[in-house]
Design an enzyme around this catalytic site. Structure first.
Site, PDB file in Angstrom:
ATOM      1  N   ASP A  64       0.824  -1.216   0.000  1.00  0.00           N
ATOM      2  CA  ASP A  64       0.000   0.000   0.000  1.00  0.00           C
ATOM      3  C   ASP A  64       0.855   1.261   0.000  1.00  0.00           C
ATOM      4  O   ASP A  64       0.658   2.156  -0.798  1.00  0.00           O
ATOM      5  CB  ASP A  64      -0.982   0.002   1.186  1.00  0.00           C
ATOM      6  N   ASP A  86       6.918   3.673   3.714  1.00  0.00           N
ATOM      7  CA  ASP A  86       7.224   4.788   4.611  1.00  0.00           C
ATOM      8  C   ASP A  86       8.712   4.706   4.961  1.00  0.00           C
ATOM      9  O   ASP A  86       9.549   5.233   4.225  1.00  0.00           O
ATOM     10  CB  ASP A  86       6.311   4.684   5.837  1.00  0.00           C
TER      11      ASP A  86
HETATM   12  P1  5GP Z   1       7.325   1.053   6.606  1.00  0.00           P
HETATM   13  O1  5GP Z   1       7.672  -0.331   7.042  1.00  0.00           O
HETATM   14  O2  5GP Z   1       7.726   1.373   5.177  1.00  0.00           O
HETATM   15  O3  5GP Z   1       7.808   2.104   7.579  1.00  0.00           O
HETATM   16  O4  5GP Z   1       5.783   1.189   6.733  1.00  0.00           O
HETATM   17  C1  5GP Z   1       4.967   0.609   5.825  1.00  0.00           C
HETATM   18  C2  5GP Z   1       3.630   0.287   6.430  1.00  0.00           C
HETATM   19  O5  5GP Z   1       3.235   1.224   7.429  1.00  0.00           O
HETATM   20  C3  5GP Z   1       2.612   0.386   5.332  1.00  0.00           C
HETATM   21  O6  5GP Z   1       2.443  -0.849   4.715  1.00  0.00           O
HETATM   22  C4  5GP Z   1       1.385   0.854   6.072  1.00  0.00           C
HETATM   23  O7  5GP Z   1       0.680  -0.273   6.529  1.00  0.00           O
HETATM   24  C5  5GP Z   1       1.923   1.639   7.238  1.00  0.00           C
HETATM   25  N1  5GP Z   1       1.917   3.090   6.922  1.00  0.00           N
HETATM   26  C6  5GP Z   1       2.994   3.856   6.603  1.00  0.00           C
HETATM   27  N2  5GP Z   1       2.624   5.130   6.370  1.00  0.00           N
HETATM   28  C7  5GP Z   1       1.289   5.162   6.534  1.00  0.00           C
HETATM   29  C8  5GP Z   1       0.310   6.217   6.391  1.00  0.00           C
HETATM   30  O8  5GP Z   1       0.575   7.381   6.078  1.00  0.00           O
HETATM   31  N3  5GP Z   1      -0.989   5.860   6.624  1.00  0.00           N
HETATM   32  C9  5GP Z   1      -1.354   4.587   6.995  1.00  0.00           C
HETATM   33  N4  5GP Z   1      -2.658   4.389   7.202  1.00  0.00           N
HETATM   34  N5  5GP Z   1      -0.469   3.580   7.119  1.00  0.00           N
HETATM   35  C10 5GP Z   1       0.831   3.871   6.891  1.00  0.00           C
HETATM   36 MG    MG Z   2       1.130  -2.206   4.752  1.00  0.00          MG
END
Ligand code: 5GP
Ligand code: MG
Length: 186
Positions: A110, A113
């Protein structure tokens, strides 16, 4: 305060207000483009889409229907988020039952981040010896990527602000919104 007000240019979820970022039409058009690009890339390869639950289920459903060819789908549940901030730890909650060896894998996420989720999942996938791995992320926050991950296709690059809609939630709410909304400035 209301828990939910119906979407237009803004939406209230729990205690937070979110403003429209991408409309349903913006999203649909971009997902079609991604589907066409992937169709070109995978002619006669019968890829396996792996959707990272929960957030990517809406994107994955649309993306695989925008793919014109034989394909399969599988799901894996990983989690690193609680509320609006990352907990810093990725946990595999639900594993894959499919044999991945020799398969052409399309990872469907999705939003990227920190990149932690994808970085972790890539390591796991590589150990299964697939024929190829391609990563498609609906959204990416370029300023926030601290783990190096190669994302082959991105729907939209966005600023580093919490978003909801199109599968993404804020503490359970907002996944059903057909467009994308970002946290309003205070
Ligand atoms: P990462 O592991 O890249 O830090 O985070 C990825 C996961 O964190 C995504 O798959 C999502 O589920 C959640 N996430 C990151 N940013 C957002 C955001 O702005 N909104 C939401 N609802 N979920 C996020
Ligand atoms: Mg996710």
């Amino acid at each position: 305060m209301e828990t939910y007000t119906s979407p237009s240019d803004h939406v209230q979820l729990h205690d937070l207000l979110f403003v429209a970022l991408f409309s349903e039409k913006d999203v649909r058009e971009r997902v079609q483009e991604l589907g066409q690009a992937i169709t070109q890339q995978y002619q006669d390869k019968q890829p396996l889409f792996i959707s990272i639950l929960s957030g990517a289920f809406v994107f994955a459903a649309d993306l695989m229907r925008a793919f014109d060819g034989a394909c399969e789908v599988g799901f894996v549940k990983l989690a690193s988020y609680s509320g609006t901030t990352s907990t810093g730890e990725v946990k595999t909650v639900m594993g894959l039952e499919k044999e991945l060896r020799g398969r052409h894998i399309i990872v469907v996420e999705d939003i990227v981040d920190s990149g932690r989720t994808l970085h972790y999942f890539h390591e796991y996938l590589q150990a299964q010896e697939p024929a190829s791995i391609c990563t498609v992320a609906f959204l990416r926050k370029p300023e926030a990527v601290v783990f190096p991950v190669k994302v082959d296709h991105v729907g939209f690059d966005i600023e580093d602000r919490f978003v909801v809609g199109y599968g993404l939630d804020y503490d359970g709410l907002g996944r059903n919104l057909p467009g994308v909304y970002q946290l309003a400035e205070r």
